[in-house]
Design an enzyme around this catalytic site. Sequence first.
Site, PDB file in Angstrom:
ATOM      1  N   SER A  18      41.065  40.854  33.267  1.00  9.82           N
ATOM      2  CA  SER A  18      40.872  41.843  32.217  1.00  9.82           C
ATOM      3  C   SER A  18      41.283  41.276  30.857  1.00  9.82           C
ATOM      4  O   SER A  18      40.764  40.271  30.427  1.00  9.82           O
ATOM      5  CB  SER A  18      41.629  43.119  32.576  1.00  9.82           C
ATOM      6  OG  SER A  18      41.137  44.218  31.849  1.00  9.82           O
ATOM      7  N   ASP A  44      36.061  45.421  36.189  1.00 12.10           N
ATOM      8  CA  ASP A  44      37.422  44.971  35.896  1.00 12.10           C
ATOM      9  C   ASP A  44      38.119  44.351  37.114  1.00 12.10           C
ATOM     10  O   ASP A  44      38.211  44.968  38.178  1.00 12.10           O
ATOM     11  CB  ASP A  44      38.237  46.167  35.399  1.00 12.10           C
ATOM     12  CG  ASP A  44      39.531  45.751  34.719  1.00 12.10           C
ATOM     13  OD1 ASP A  44      40.357  45.093  35.385  1.00 12.10           O
ATOM     14  OD2 ASP A  44      39.708  46.076  33.543  1.00 12.10           O
TER      15      ASP A  44
END
Length: 289
Positions: free
Chosen positions: A45, A161
């Site tokens: 991320s 993610d």
Amino acid sequence: MVDKKSDKKIGLALGGGGARGLAHIGVIKILEQAEIPIDFIAGTSMGALVGGWYAATKDIRSLENLFLSIKRKDVASFPEMILRKLDYPFKNKAIIDFLNAGLKEKKIEDCQIPFRAIATDTETGEEVVLKEGSLIEAIKASTALPVILKPVKINKKTLADGGLVNLVPADIVKENGMDVVIAVDVSKGWVYSSENRISIKKAASIISNVIDSLQYQITKKILEKADIVLKPMVSNYDVFDFEHAKDIIFQGEIETKNHLKEIQQKTGIYKEIPKTILEKIIDFLFFAE
């Protein structure tokens, strides 16, 4: 003068946490000042964005300056992100253009520092370690928070993610032959709220807190692969608090300085960092004999 008595390979695992991940910038700044070389980076991320940028450019200052310029109005609102499915949480075109231009045409395999980005296969829920291909697309995939940001298709897989499966990829760094793994965890851990009334304004924070809590359980086991774990004090910041970049980056610096002796002992690399004026004043007032 650096005294490197060993040839230990040093790897950096940078975790996810939205704006809290800006602490990674502070960590890298101090490691640079201490002349601790980084031989490998894996990021999830926001850790993929900071780590990928640094792996490709070795220029952490320009990224710092970019985020120091961000204002609250530059970050998209929660409803806007839901409706428009943005690539990044930023609505300021200059910010997006800077990131895209800086990483344009760059491939993961061509990075100056070997790099891996962690993403999640949305169909199977499995971890995907991106080690080749477009760097900017890998970063977009690793930062694509479900529901909020647009997923990315890479090699016929729809990716989101990486924090859903591996928030701080210390295991990936270790598996790639690093002798010393420095992991940076900017997660909140378990979050409890007694708030009964839920508004649209608070919805992003609620979703973020739920994800943080789930990630915390996954992260505990993976962090056992790290030799050094840095936990900057950023838990009071939300994932979209980019306007607090200066304070968040500073927390990364402080945490790294606090663990610098441990890092030096485990890497065998010693370089004294010049103290700031404030640090010199504190030393004079409280530690002078």
